[in-house]
Design an enzyme around this catalytic site. Structure first.
Site, short mmCIF file in Angstrom:
data_model
loop_
_atom_site.label_atom_id
_atom_site.label_comp_id
_atom_site.label_asym_id
_atom_site.label_seq_id
_atom_site.Cartn_x
_atom_site.Cartn_y
_atom_site.Cartn_z
CB CYS A 43 4.97 6.45 7.05
SG CYS A 43 4.71 6.81 5.33
CD1 TRP B 162 8.27 2.55 1.27
CD2 TRP B 162 6.08 2.75 0.91
NE1 TRP B 162 7.93 1.70 0.26
CE2 TRP B 162 6.59 1.79 0.02
CE3 TRP B 162 4.71 3.03 0.87
CZ2 TRP B 162 5.80 1.13 -0.90
CZ3 TRP B 162 3.93 2.37 -0.05
CH2 TRP B 162 4.47 1.42 -0.93
CD GLU C 15 9.83 -16.34 2.23
OE1 GLU C 15 8.88 -15.91 1.54
OE2 GLU C 15 10.48 -15.60 2.98
CG HIS D 89 3.57 -27.83 -17.64
ND1 HIS D 89 3.04 -28.65 -18.60
CD2 HIS D 89 3.66 -28.57 -16.50
CE1 HIS D 89 2.80 -29.84 -18.07
NE2 HIS D 89 3.18 -29.83 -16.80
NE ARG E 277 5.51 1.92 10.79
CZ ARG E 277 4.46 1.12 10.96
NH1 ARG E 277 4.58 0.03 11.66
NH2 ARG E 277 3.29 1.43 10.46
CD GLU F 19 12.08 -9.21 0.75
OE1 GLU F 19 11.78 -10.25 1.35
OE2 GLU F 19 11.53 -8.13 0.99
CE LYS G 142 9.51 -6.87 9.43
NZ LYS G 142 10.06 -8.06 8.75
CE LYS H 76 12.36 -13.03 2.40
NZ LYS H 76 11.23 -12.96 3.29
CG ASN I 48 2.48 6.49 9.51
OD1 ASN I 48 3.26 7.35 9.14
ND2 ASN I 48 2.75 5.64 10.49
N GLY I 49 -0.52 6.58 6.12
CA GLY I 49 -1.78 6.17 5.50
C GLY I 49 -2.08 7.03 4.29
O1 M6R Z 1 3.18 -8.25 8.17
P1 M6R Z 1 2.75 -9.24 7.12
O2 M6R Z 1 3.20 -10.61 7.39
O3 M6R Z 1 1.26 -9.19 6.88
O4 M6R Z 1 3.44 -8.73 5.79
C1 M6R Z 1 3.12 -9.28 4.55
C2 M6R Z 1 4.21 -9.00 3.53
O5 M6R Z 1 4.29 -7.63 3.28
C3 M6R Z 1 5.57 -9.50 4.02
O6 M6R Z 1 5.50 -10.86 4.34
C4 M6R Z 1 6.65 -9.28 2.95
O7 M6R Z 1 6.39 -10.05 1.83
C5 M6R Z 1 8.00 -9.66 3.56
N1 M6R Z 1 8.46 -8.62 4.44
C6 M6R Z 1 9.03 -9.93 2.52
O8 M6R Z 1 10.22 -10.38 3.12
#
Ligand code: M6R
Length: 601
Positions: A2, A75, A474, A497, A28, A481, A596, A478, A101-102
């Site tokens: 948020c 969010w 990674e 395996h 956010r 997502e 984010k 990527k 937020n929270g």
């Molecule tokens: O801000 P952070 O690096 O702690 O965030 C952790 C994850 O939420 C973040 O790396 C997330 O997996 C990526 N935005 C995905 O692309």
């Protein structure tokens, strides 16, 4: 999660300042958006969906006036994304408006009590208890600040909250476990859950701490602590510019941020490499002794960076383990003697990572944050902070910050456990050349062609070993997502395996093979295994081995140091994910269900 924005001191453009601020914060959360403006009366406008829907709703109705206001982009945590659940939330009389937020953990008993007192709720959210509480305390005769503070005393959980009251010319805000910053302009003041919310107007920022309550009006800002005592706060001038948070002509923030990597890495290395001496020197790390062992805690992409860090520490002879932060603080504490816990977190605000770091601190363990968030909670709470200096990253998908994290971890390991002089000199030279090498990948990549020829397949697999295993993970994260296609990353040796059962002629396998050592040769063995099952193979390689012989496509990277090769290989995979998502018409910068900054556990 948020986004919150607030402003005081503007005239007719107050609404635009709020909406523009929300636009920069949409990364956010983007389930719904809303604003509350205080003029002659309090007016709230809110809509389910993207900010665009709120803008349309405002255009087709009376434009709310006012000279101070608050806004929110959501969010969802409590209740689905609907107009009713969008923030701001108000009390029954519409006199108080609140954005939050929270999570308010004790909202249910508070709601039960308020309902028993005759209050009617109009949303499913935890937040709505707050305006009702404030209204009740105003009704009891408290002034708005006292009513706000009394409401905060009643709630438990994590929050950044801002409130306005009709007929009053101030914004009341507070933080506990969720970021909130004040922007200090000339006769104009701002609130934001993140600096970009008001970067267009000022770069002077006050970072609030947990327990702080701030009152902002056209004359300035005053912060008090949880006990109501004045709190001294410094104004920090951030170096980010508003332009850096725009798209600069790119179709998406993600593509812009992929292309910003040469610059981001130059920033991250600036003043930290002595090329003549062939050494590394990082001022922020000068107070840390070489640890006996290291535990790295992180989530998502940052966890993949942490896995890469483990490999580096082990190569340097320091025992290291990486933990998913969400697992670290909830089970029996992993043993660590004479060691340091390193939190890898782009934002510095990820709730799981903060919990893990706090757990370590509670056990008396030294902590270090590797973060992009200057002024972030992780940076302020940890004993030490190493800033990766990527600049703002707006796209939800982490790209340039991942590369910067890998570089920062190299600097960390070289500082805590300097290698043989000759080895360090070679690494320093590779790091110096890395921005140029990334540019070469960006200029010459065949990612778009690979995507065109592999579209519409059943699933996409990514494999690698050693430093390239985190790259495989990674690459898959990527890809899934932002494309919403099924993608998985594996340690190359693990394929046989179990996962090999999934491999067919409809499952492209991206194999990251750099160098020509034993690991590379064994990975080529795994490539042959998938080739034998007719899987299309895409080799991401520096050409040092003969993996190309077994590949249908090659994504080339320049020859470099074994430690910098994963950075270059990952850039190729970022581009693959981007182009596939673009071809599928996905919402690249705001993938569904994601945000984010994940400030809930
Ligand atoms: O801000 P952070 O690096 O702690 O965030 C952790 C994850 O939420 C973040 O790396 C997330 O997996 C990526 N935005 C995905 O692309």
């Amino acid at each position: 999660m948020c986004g919150i924005v607030g402003c005081v001191g503007h005239g007719d453009d107050t609404l635009d300042v709020l909406l523009d601020g929300l636009e920069t914060l949409e990364y956010r959360g983007y389930d719904s958006a809303g604003v509350a403006l205080v003029g002659d009366s309090l007016i709230v406008k809110k809509r389910e969906g993207r900010l665009e829907r709120l803008r349309e709703a405002i255009e087709t109705s009376d434009r709310p006036g006012g000279t101070l206001g608050i806004g929110h982009t959501r969010w969802s945590t409590h209740g689905p994304p609907t107009d009713a659940n969008a923030h701001p939330h108000t009390d029954e009389s519409g006199r108080v408006a609140v954005v939050h937020n929270g999570i308010i953990e004790n909202y249910q008993p508070l709601r039960d009590k308020l309902e028993a007192d005759g209050v009617t709720f109009t949303s499913d959210t935890d937040t709505e208890v707050v305006p009702h509480l404030i209204a009740a305390f105003l009704q009891d005769g408290l002034d708005p600040e006292a009513a706000f503070r009394r409401a905060l005393d009643r709630i438990e959980g994590s929050y950044a909250i801002a409130a306005v009251v009709a007929g009053d010319d101030r914004i009341y805000a507070a933080r506990n476990d969720s970021p909130l910053v004040v922007g200090v302009g000339d006769g104009r003041f701002y609130l934001g859950s993140d600096v970009p919310a008001f970067l267009e107007h000022t770069r002077d920022v006050v970072f609030l701490d947990d327990g702080d309550l701030v009152v902002v009006d056209a004359d300035g800002w005053q912060v008090t602590d949880a006990d109501g005592a004045p709190a001294e706060k410094e104004v920090t001038t951030v170096t980010w510019s508003a332009e850096q948070t725009g798209k600069s002509g790119y179709d998406h923030y993600m593509l812009k941020e992929i292309h910003e990597q040469p610059t981001a890495l130059r920033q991250g290395l600036s003043g930290r490499l002595d090329e003549l001496a062939g050494t590394v020197s990082v001022e922020e790390l000068s107070g840390i002794e070489a640890p006996g062992a290291v535990q790295l805690v992180a989530c998502g992409t940052s966890y993949h960076a942490a896995l890469y860090g483990v490999e580096l520490f082990r190569q340097a002879g320091i025992p290291a383990q990486a933990f998913l932060a969400s697992e670290y603080a909830t089970g029996p504490a992993p043993v660590l003697e004479d060691g340091i816990v390193v939190g890898v977190t782009q934002s510095g605000e990820t709730a799981d990572t903060l919990s893990a770091l706090r757990e370590a601190q509670a056990r008396g363990i030294e902590t270090l944050a590797v973060t992009n968030g200057v002024g972030s909670t992780a940076a302020r709470e940890c004993d030490h902070a190493l800033f990766i200096r990527s600049g703002p990253e707006i796209g939800v998908a982490a790209t340039k910050t991942f590369s910067s994290q890998l570089i920062a971890l190299n600097l960390l390991v070289e500082t805590l456990a300097p290698g043989d002089r000759g080895d360090t000199r070679t690494l320093v030279s590779a790091l110096r050349d890395l921005p140029g090498d990334i540019q070469e990948v960006l200029d010459e990549t065949a990612a778009e062609t690979v995507v065109e020829e592999n579209a519409g397949r059943d699933a996409f697999f990514f494999i690698g070993r050693g430093e390239n295993f985190p790259v495989a993970l990674e690459g898959a994260l990527k890809f899934k997502e932002i494309t919403y296609e099924h993608a998985e990353g594996f340690a190359a040796g693990e394929l046989k395996h179990g996962p090999l059962a999934l491999v067919t002629d409809r499952t492209p396998v991206f194999a990251v093979v750099t160098g020509n050592d034993e690991r590379a040769r064994k990975t080529i063995g795994n490539v042959k295994e998938v080739e034998a099952r007719d899987a299309p193979v895409v080799a991401v390689t520096d050409g040092a081995s003969d993996v190309e012989r077994y590949a249908d496509h090659v994504l080339s990277i320049p020859e470099t140091h074994p430690r910098t090769a994963p950075v270059l290989a990952n850039v190729q995979l970022q581009l693959v994910a981007y182009h596939m998502a673009n071809q599928l018409g996905r919402e690249i910068d705001k993938p569904r269900n994601l945000a984010k900054s994940v400030t809930v556990e």
